[in-house]
Design a protein around this motif. Structure first.
Motif, short mmCIF file in Angstrom:
data_model
loop_
_atom_site.label_atom_id
_atom_site.label_comp_id
_atom_site.label_asym_id
_atom_site.label_seq_id
_atom_site.Cartn_x
_atom_site.Cartn_y
_atom_site.Cartn_z
N GLY A 56 0.83 -1.16 0.06
CA GLY A 56 -0.03 -0.07 -0.08
C GLY A 56 0.66 1.31 0.16
N GLU A 57 0.47 2.02 -0.92
CA GLU A 57 1.25 3.35 -1.17
C GLU A 57 1.41 4.24 0.27
OE1 GLU A 57 2.54 4.83 -3.63
OE2 GLU A 57 1.98 3.70 -5.35
N ALA A 58 0.57 4.07 1.03
CA ALA A 58 0.45 4.86 2.15
C ALA A 58 0.99 4.25 3.44
CB ALA A 58 -1.11 5.26 2.63
N SER A 59 1.26 2.90 3.42
CA SER A 59 1.89 2.14 4.47
C SER A 59 3.32 2.68 4.86
CB SER A 59 2.10 0.86 4.26
OG SER A 59 3.00 0.57 3.31
N ASP A 60 3.46 2.41 6.25
CA ASP A 60 4.81 3.00 6.83
C ASP A 60 6.00 2.39 6.11
OD1 ASP A 60 3.27 4.31 8.83
OD2 ASP A 60 4.97 4.24 10.10
N VAL A 61 5.95 0.97 5.68
CA VAL A 61 6.89 0.42 5.08
C VAL A 61 7.39 1.26 3.98
CG1 VAL A 61 7.80 -1.69 4.15
CG2 VAL A 61 6.67 -1.67 6.34
N VAL A 62 6.24 1.50 2.95
CA VAL A 62 6.39 1.87 1.63
C VAL A 62 6.94 3.39 1.80
CG1 VAL A 62 5.35 2.48 -0.37
CG2 VAL A 62 4.99 0.26 0.60
N THR A 63 6.18 4.08 2.74
CA THR A 63 6.51 5.54 2.70
C THR A 63 7.91 6.05 3.13
OG1 THR A 63 5.23 5.82 4.64
CG2 THR A 63 4.32 6.36 2.70
N LYS A 64 8.57 5.14 4.30
CA LYS A 64 9.67 5.55 4.75
C LYS A 64 10.76 4.41 5.26
CE LYS A 64 7.42 6.23 9.17
NZ LYS A 64 6.53 7.09 9.98
N GLU A 65 10.34 3.31 4.97
CA GLU A 65 11.42 2.34 5.48
C GLU A 65 12.12 1.32 4.07
OE1 GLU A 65 8.96 -0.24 8.03
OE2 GLU A 65 8.90 1.63 9.54
N SER A 172 -17.35 -7.55 5.77
CA SER A 172 -17.40 -7.27 7.03
C SER A 172 -16.46 -6.21 7.66
CB SER A 172 -17.18 -8.51 8.16
OG SER A 172 -17.98 -9.34 7.68
N ARG A 173 -15.05 -6.49 6.96
CA ARG A 173 -14.04 -5.46 7.40
C ARG A 173 -14.52 -4.14 6.80
NH1 ARG A 173 -8.93 -6.64 6.70
NH2 ARG A 173 -8.15 -5.12 5.78
N GLN A 174 -15.03 -4.00 5.89
CA GLN A 174 -15.30 -2.56 5.11
C GLN A 174 -16.39 -2.02 6.14
OE1 GLN A 174 -13.69 -1.09 3.01
NE2 GLN A 174 -14.91 0.57 2.92
N ALA A 175 -17.50 -2.62 6.32
CA ALA A 175 -18.40 -2.11 7.25
C ALA A 175 -18.06 -1.86 8.51
CB ALA A 175 -19.59 -3.16 7.44
N TYR A 176 -17.26 -2.50 9.10
CA TYR A 176 -16.79 -2.03 10.41
C TYR A 176 -15.71 -0.84 10.42
CZ TYR A 176 -14.07 -2.43 14.91
OH TYR A 176 -13.79 -2.17 16.23
N ARG A 177 -14.96 -0.92 9.09
CA ARG A 177 -14.00 0.02 9.10
C ARG A 177 -14.84 1.48 8.94
NH1 ARG A 177 -8.80 0.34 5.88
NH2 ARG A 177 -8.59 2.52 5.31
N GLY A 259 -3.23 -3.74 8.97
CA GLY A 259 -3.91 -2.38 8.30
C GLY A 259 -4.05 -2.81 6.76
N LEU A 260 -3.39 -3.70 6.13
CA LEU A 260 -3.45 -3.71 4.65
C LEU A 260 -4.90 -4.29 4.20
CD1 LEU A 260 0.31 -4.57 4.24
CD2 LEU A 260 -0.93 -2.28 4.53
N ASP A 261 -5.25 -3.95 3.09
CA ASP A 261 -6.65 -4.38 2.56
C ASP A 261 -6.56 -5.92 2.33
OD1 ASP A 261 -7.93 -1.93 3.16
OD2 ASP A 261 -7.59 -1.33 0.93
N GLY A 289 -6.75 -11.69 -0.27
CA GLY A 289 -7.07 -10.91 -1.34
C GLY A 289 -5.57 -10.47 -2.20
N LEU A 290 -4.50 -11.03 -1.65
CA LEU A 290 -3.08 -10.63 -2.11
C LEU A 290 -3.08 -11.01 -3.52
CD1 LEU A 290 -0.51 -9.25 -1.72
CD2 LEU A 290 0.40 -11.28 -0.56
N VAL A 291 -3.21 -12.19 -3.89
CA VAL A 291 -2.60 -12.85 -5.18
C VAL A 291 -3.45 -12.00 -6.04
CG1 VAL A 291 -2.69 -14.86 -6.63
CG2 VAL A 291 -2.18 -15.04 -4.29
N LYS A 292 -4.54 -12.06 -5.77
CA LYS A 292 -5.58 -10.98 -6.97
C LYS A 292 -5.14 -9.53 -7.12
CE LYS A 292 -10.16 -10.26 -8.31
NZ LYS A 292 -11.13 -9.04 -7.89
N LEU A 293 -4.63 -9.09 -6.11
CA LEU A 293 -4.22 -7.78 -6.06
C LEU A 293 -3.09 -7.57 -6.75
CD1 LEU A 293 -4.42 -4.94 -4.56
CD2 LEU A 293 -2.84 -5.70 -3.08
N MET A 294 -2.07 -8.74 -6.86
CA MET A 294 -1.01 -8.65 -7.60
C MET A 294 -1.16 -8.93 -9.28
SD MET A 294 2.00 -9.99 -4.98
CE MET A 294 3.23 -9.37 -6.21
#
Length: 414
Positions: A56-65, A172-177, A259-261, A289-294
């Motif tokens: 995710g573009e916004a994740s800590d790992v990607v943005t600064k690590e 469920s995740r989306q609704a809760y989020r 955190g990741l979707d 969801g990861l394999v599809k995401l890629m």
RNA sequence: GUGGCUGUAGCUCAGUUGGUCAGAGCAUCGGUUUGUGGUACCGAGGGUCGGGGGUUCAAGUCCCCUCAGCCACCCCA
């Protein structure tokens, strides 16, 4: 800063450290293989896109690590900050979708530009397992049980608690989020600075905040249970039932989140109190969801990763160095004979130390320092009769035997 | 990235209010023992006191900067 210092957050693994690492790796691999997880390896760098997309573009790992480099050809490559994305990439590159389910074990270095601390380095090492193509809760159970098995074999399952939670399915995740974001938005001014930031990027993490004020807010926040649909509840119940059946203790922790979707359903961590703040020793979950995401076909996955440095720190006993047999030649003729003898014994499977210089005393001292189990004394007296003196360096007892009988005589020092 | 603590021989540390404060133990090397290690005894080498700058007649000791480690936050393995 001295250029002779290692780069911040990196460490040399001298032989004693290496033995601890190897103990962790070897134990983990051996146990993983019993569950059918086969070792594989991916390159330590990938196109930056591989991690950006998945973490995710916004994740800590990607943005600064991330350690990212621009190549002459204009390519952007990144030293892997974790291995799951690479494994999935390999799965897709290799066209392995026809061979599901797949079980992988890996170990290797990972790179994250974080502030170093005990149990947290910029180059660190992980072992991990991934199970691809299994949508059933039994897959989650197997993954977790295999992890616990490794910790047990390493000798510290008792020092660790398994915390587990469910993130539900995407719906469920989306609704809760949404409910959560709505709630925290209404109380935005009472959130800590960190959590205001999290609200935009990773609202679920607010649940796990250590800030006092945040915790008060969290106490009255919507509960995930109310948003979990029945499928998600059933799935989680099945995972827990599986753990119960196999006798693995766990602690439910509704604040444990990812955190990741692409994560869904099971999230878990094995946590110890022995390492201070960096207490998570093994962590993972389901990433349907990861394999599809890629860009691949929808393929479920579960896995975990564990930090080798952290596990190595928990190891009680210092793994012993190998104990060689020392050959101690006395005189020029013996020195030459010692070389062929060393060759023969090594070929026969013995670890042999043959020093390059020094008199008898020196060589015995060295043998002792190395922890040699025995010393073979080779002098003119012995050579004249084609014999050697074998000295047990523990008891101090020694006997003279013919060279032909030497291998047998040494058998007890193996 | 933020805050705090720390930094003296290879290692673990002692160095009092700035003025023989450059030390100890362990380790290393040599000797007691030119065919016998681990124990013991004797002796030796080894430090630009993390690095740089400043204050002072004088700094390991005070100030600033910097590097690194540790602790916590953040994040996670």
């Amino acid at each position: 800063m001295s250029s002779l210092q290692p780069v911040r957050g990196t460490h040399d693994l001298l032989p004693a450290d290496m033995r601890r690492h190897r103990k962790v790796r070897d134990t983990a691999r051996a146990v993983a293989e019993r569950y059918g997880y086969l070792e594989m390896a991916t390159p330590i760098f990938e196109f930056t896109e591989v991690f950006k997309r998945t973490l995710g573009e916004a994740s800590d790992v990607v943005t600064k690590e991330m350690y990212t480099f621009s190549m002459k050809e204009g390519e952007e490559i990144t030293l892997r900050p974790e291995n799951t994305a690479s494994v999935v990439r390999a799965f897709l590159s290799g066209g392995l979708a026809q061979q599901l389910p797949l079980k992988f074990f890996y170990d290797g270095p990972m790179f994250r530009h974080e502030r170093p601390q005990k149990g947290r380095q910029r180059q660190f090492h992980q072992i991990g397992v991934e199970l691809l193509g299994v949508p059933h809760p039994a897959g989650d159970v197997e993954i977790i049980v295999a992890g616990a098995h490794i910790l047990d074999e390493l000798g510290f399952l008792d020092d660790v608690v398994l915390e587990i939670n469910t993130l539900g399915d995407p719906a469920s995740r989306q609704a809760y989020r949404e409910a959560l974001v709505g709630y925290f938005r209404d109380h935005r001014d009472r959130l800590s600075e960190d959590s205001k930031d999290r609200l935009e990027r990773n609202p679920l993490r607010i649940l796990d905040s250590k800030d006092r004020g945040d915790r008060e807010l969290v106490a009255d926040a919507p509960a995930f249970d109310d948003y979990l649909n029945s499928e998600s509840q059933d799935f989680f119940a099945a995972v827990l039932a599986g753990l119960d059946r196999l006798g693995l203790n766990y602690k439910l922790n509704s604040r444990l989140v990812r955190g990741l979707d692409y994560y869904s359903h099971t999230a878990f961590e094995f946590i110890t109190e022995r390492l201070g703040a960096q207490g998570t020793v093994m962590g993972g979950g389901r990433y349907d969801g990861l394999v599809k995401l890629m860009g691949g076909p929808p393929t479920p996955g579960v896995g975990w990763a564990a930090g080798i440095e952290r596990l190595a720190m928990l190891l009680e006993a210092e793994p012993p160095a190998p104990r060689p047999i020392a050959i101690v030649p006395i005189g020029q003729a013996a020195e030459e004979k010692a070389q062929t003898l060393a060759r023969d014994l090594r070929r026969a499977g013995y670890g042999v130390d043959l020093g390059f210089s020094g008199n008898m005393k020196k060589r015995l001292q060295r043998a002792n320092k190395l922890g040699a189990a025995a010393a073979i004394l080779l002098g003119d007296d012995e050579l004249a009769e084609a014999k050697a003196t074998v000295r047990d360096l523990e008891s101090g007892q020694q006997e003279t035997v013919s060279l032909t009988a030497l291998t047998d005589c040494l058998a007890r020092f193996r």
